[in-house]
Enzyme design. Sequence first.
Site, short mmCIF file in Angstrom:
data_model
loop_
_atom_site.label_atom_id
_atom_site.label_comp_id
_atom_site.label_asym_id
_atom_site.label_seq_id
_atom_site.Cartn_x
_atom_site.Cartn_y
_atom_site.Cartn_z
N ALA A 12 -6.41 -24.47 5.56
CA ALA A 12 -6.43 -25.86 5.10
C ALA A 12 -6.43 -26.80 6.29
CB ALA A 12 -5.21 -26.13 4.22
N GLY A 53 -11.54 -26.73 6.52
CA GLY A 53 -11.27 -26.28 5.14
C GLY A 53 -10.82 -27.42 4.23
N PHE A 78 -21.18 -28.28 9.57
CA PHE A 78 -21.66 -29.14 10.66
C PHE A 78 -20.99 -30.49 10.70
CE2 PHE A 78 -25.20 -26.16 9.90
CZ PHE A 78 -25.43 -25.71 11.18
N ALA A 127 -18.78 -33.65 11.53
CA ALA A 127 -18.11 -34.12 12.75
C ALA A 127 -16.84 -34.85 12.31
CB ALA A 127 -19.03 -35.05 13.53
N GLU A 128 -15.79 -34.69 13.08
CA GLU A 128 -14.54 -35.35 12.72
C GLU A 128 -14.69 -36.87 12.86
OE1 GLU A 128 -11.16 -33.51 14.60
OE2 GLU A 128 -12.05 -31.56 14.19
N CYS A 151 -14.67 -27.88 19.02
CA CYS A 151 -15.86 -27.04 18.89
C CYS A 151 -16.70 -26.88 20.15
CB CYS A 151 -16.76 -27.60 17.79
SG CYS A 151 -16.11 -27.26 16.17
N PHE A 152 -17.05 -27.99 20.80
CA PHE A 152 -18.08 -27.91 21.84
C PHE A 152 -17.76 -26.88 22.92
CE2 PHE A 152 -20.23 -32.36 21.37
CZ PHE A 152 -20.70 -31.97 20.14
C1 UDX Z 1 -19.01 -31.50 16.66
C2 UDX Z 1 -20.41 -31.49 16.03
O1 UDX Z 1 -20.97 -32.81 16.11
C3 UDX Z 1 -20.33 -31.03 14.58
O2 UDX Z 1 -21.63 -30.93 14.03
C4 UDX Z 1 -19.63 -29.69 14.53
O3 UDX Z 1 -19.47 -29.27 13.18
C5 UDX Z 1 -18.28 -29.73 15.21
O4 UDX Z 1 -18.43 -30.22 16.56
P1 UDX Z 1 -16.91 -33.12 16.57
O5 UDX Z 1 -16.40 -32.30 17.71
O6 UDX Z 1 -16.02 -33.38 15.41
O7 UDX Z 1 -18.24 -32.46 15.97
O8 UDX Z 1 -17.35 -34.56 17.13
P2 UDX Z 1 -18.64 -35.15 17.87
O9 UDX Z 1 -18.97 -36.44 17.25
O10 UDX Z 1 -19.73 -34.16 17.98
O11 UDX Z 1 -18.08 -35.48 19.33
C6 UDX Z 1 -17.69 -34.47 20.25
C7 UDX Z 1 -17.27 -35.09 21.56
O12 UDX Z 1 -18.41 -35.61 22.27
C8 UDX Z 1 -16.29 -36.26 21.44
O13 UDX Z 1 -15.30 -36.18 22.44
C9 UDX Z 1 -17.17 -37.48 21.64
O14 UDX Z 1 -16.45 -38.59 22.12
C10 UDX Z 1 -18.17 -36.95 22.66
N1 UDX Z 1 -19.45 -37.67 22.67
C11 UDX Z 1 -20.26 -37.62 21.59
C12 UDX Z 1 -19.82 -38.39 23.81
O15 UDX Z 1 -19.10 -38.43 24.80
N2 UDX Z 1 -21.03 -39.04 23.81
C13 UDX Z 1 -21.88 -39.02 22.75
O16 UDX Z 1 -22.95 -39.63 22.83
C14 UDX Z 1 -21.48 -38.29 21.60
P1 ADP Z 2 -10.41 -25.91 11.85
O1 ADP Z 2 -10.63 -27.13 12.71
O2 ADP Z 2 -11.41 -24.82 12.12
O3 ADP Z 2 -10.29 -26.22 10.40
P2 ADP Z 2 -7.53 -25.67 12.03
O4 ADP Z 2 -6.69 -25.06 13.11
O5 ADP Z 2 -7.42 -27.14 11.76
O6 ADP Z 2 -9.03 -25.23 12.33
O7 ADP Z 2 -7.22 -24.94 10.64
C1 ADP Z 2 -7.17 -23.57 10.44
C2 ADP Z 2 -6.06 -23.27 9.43
O8 ADP Z 2 -6.13 -21.87 9.08
C3 ADP Z 2 -4.64 -23.51 9.95
O9 ADP Z 2 -3.99 -24.44 9.11
C4 ADP Z 2 -3.96 -22.10 9.88
O10 ADP Z 2 -2.61 -22.16 9.50
C5 ADP Z 2 -4.80 -21.42 8.81
N1 ADP Z 2 -4.76 -19.95 8.86
C6 ADP Z 2 -4.95 -19.14 9.93
N2 ADP Z 2 -4.86 -17.84 9.56
C7 ADP Z 2 -4.58 -17.81 8.23
C8 ADP Z 2 -4.36 -16.76 7.25
N3 ADP Z 2 -4.42 -15.48 7.58
N4 ADP Z 2 -4.10 -17.11 5.98
C9 ADP Z 2 -4.05 -18.43 5.63
N5 ADP Z 2 -4.25 -19.45 6.49
C10 ADP Z 2 -4.51 -19.16 7.78
#
Ligand code: UDX
Ligand code: ADP
Length: 469
Positions: free
Chosen positions: A11, A15, A163, A165-166, A277-278
């Site tokens: 979660a 998720g 995919f 983005a946060e 992620c990156f």
């Molecule tokens: C990224 C991907 O965009 C998304 O598709 C994937 O599912 C998860 O990873 P996220 O990490 O949530 O998403 O944010 P994103 O908007 O991609 O930004 C990543 C980082 O790059 C941030 O620190 C942002 O500030 C930086 N960034 C982004 C820059 O510095 N310049 C830009 O032009 C764009």
């Molecule tokens: P993401 O950004 O990929 O969603 P997070 O760290 O925010 O990653 O979330 C992953 C979640 O998965 C955490 O809340 C963690 O407690 C949960 N988790 C990890 N292993 C298990 C498991 N075996 N059963 C249930 N939940 C789990």
Amino acid sequence: MRIKNICCIGAGYVGGPTMSVLALKNPNIRVTVVDINEERIAAWNDSELDNLPIYEPGLKDVVKEARGRNLFFTTEVEKAIDEAEMIFISVNTPTKTYGKGKGMAADLKYIELSARQIAKVAKSDKIVVEKSTLPVRTAQAIKDILDHTGNGVRFQILSNPEFLAEGTAIQDLMDPDRVLIGGEESDDGKEAIDALVDIYATWIPKEKILTTNVWSSELSKLVANAFLAQRVSSINAISELCEVTGADVREVSRAIGMDSRIGPKFLQSSVGFGGSCFQKDILNLVYIAKSYGLKEVADYWEQVILMNDHQKIRFAENIVSKLYNTVSGKKITFLGWAFKKDTNDTRESAAIYVADALLNEQAEITVYDPKVSEERIYADLDYLNTRSPEENRRLLKVALNPYQACKSTHAVAILTEWDEFKSYNWEKIYESAVKPAFVFDGRNILDSQSMREIGFQYQSIGISNLNKI
Ligand code: UDX
Ligand code: ADP
């Protein structure tokens, strides 16, 4: 096959929002999100929607509508697995911190634990969907575990990388560029793919739903993130060149971005990319390439990370150098700690590394971030293990008010591009600062001319004062 019951293991940042939107758009499917973290589940169930564990614009409204109707959050993992026909695995896959592949490969222990738990509990056929970003061929490992330890039930494995983005998660989930579903090329595989396509098709046009083989889907997710990060490192590399030549990186971004083959997005020069992620996904790509003996491929992608590390350190070094080569005992204010605006997530945030470098120089930092808690900030610093927790708390303070944070400061450093920073009363900040007062804008969000008119020594990324010929 019509799915009526879905379970999602994990979660977290992926998720939680993903399943909330999926449940909202499919009121006839019961969606149960499970997590072993009791505190997290309690927060997802909190009647006060401001207490949800994740801050995402629009998330509250989605949860408000779907929670209790067909969206449930619980720690009863086994029950939810047993009842579901389709199980999403959305657990974390951090970079390994031990053993083979340390610092590079993805740690799949949580994925494996989830697979073993599914195998143990399942009494009826299930479709298992990989939602977490995973190295190529993880589906094979999941399938092996399920087939060899299960109760003789049949499993279909799909890859359905997320995919979003946060900061824009809800918008991205409501209207994604594409949805990617990878599955086996057998009849059973096709049936499983169709079942998932039907769920997405309730709100996403069919032409945006791509189906591929499992390996293409797994690899595409890593490659998408690697390409995006590469663009940021590319423009950041150019920012340093701009600073010494007198070019303006914003003008360069605009000029190249208008070429439709290049496009304007992801060309915003910054203090460095962060996020969960990156870095992790590129390291993973590098590790995979190395493990197949593809040295040049590995080196090529590793450079994206090295450039990003350089950008963060360069930003810190510039602060020290402009403050007359010493920041010891000087107050430096950080505006922003999150890795980007509109999220409370700080994973791999540039702010952490810039702070660490400045604390090594004995700076005294005060941080203000509109959404990140004091507890999180100290946890991020303590995790680096550079100095003791007591020392971190002595040298770094967290403020609840931006003006308080900036009072008597030697320099303000902008680490996150929160919109509210643009509308601050900068005259007031200037008046209360130690003179000469410096602003290091790591996100290029403020107007250089007005900042200089107020009196600040204003420094941005990729823009020097040389351009006045
Ligand atoms: C990224 C991907 O965009 C998304 O598709 C994937 O599912 C998860 O990873 P996220 O990490 O949530 O998403 O944010 P994103 O908007 O991609 O930004 C990543 C980082 O790059 C941030 O620190 C942002 O500030 C930086 N960034 C982004 C820059 O510095 N310049 C830009 O032009 C764009
Ligand atoms: P993401 O950004 O990929 O969603 P997070 O760290 O925010 O990653 O979330 C992953 C979640 O998965 C955490 O809340 C963690 O407690 C949960 N988790 C990890 N292993 C298990 C498991 N075996 N059963 C249930 N939940 C789990």
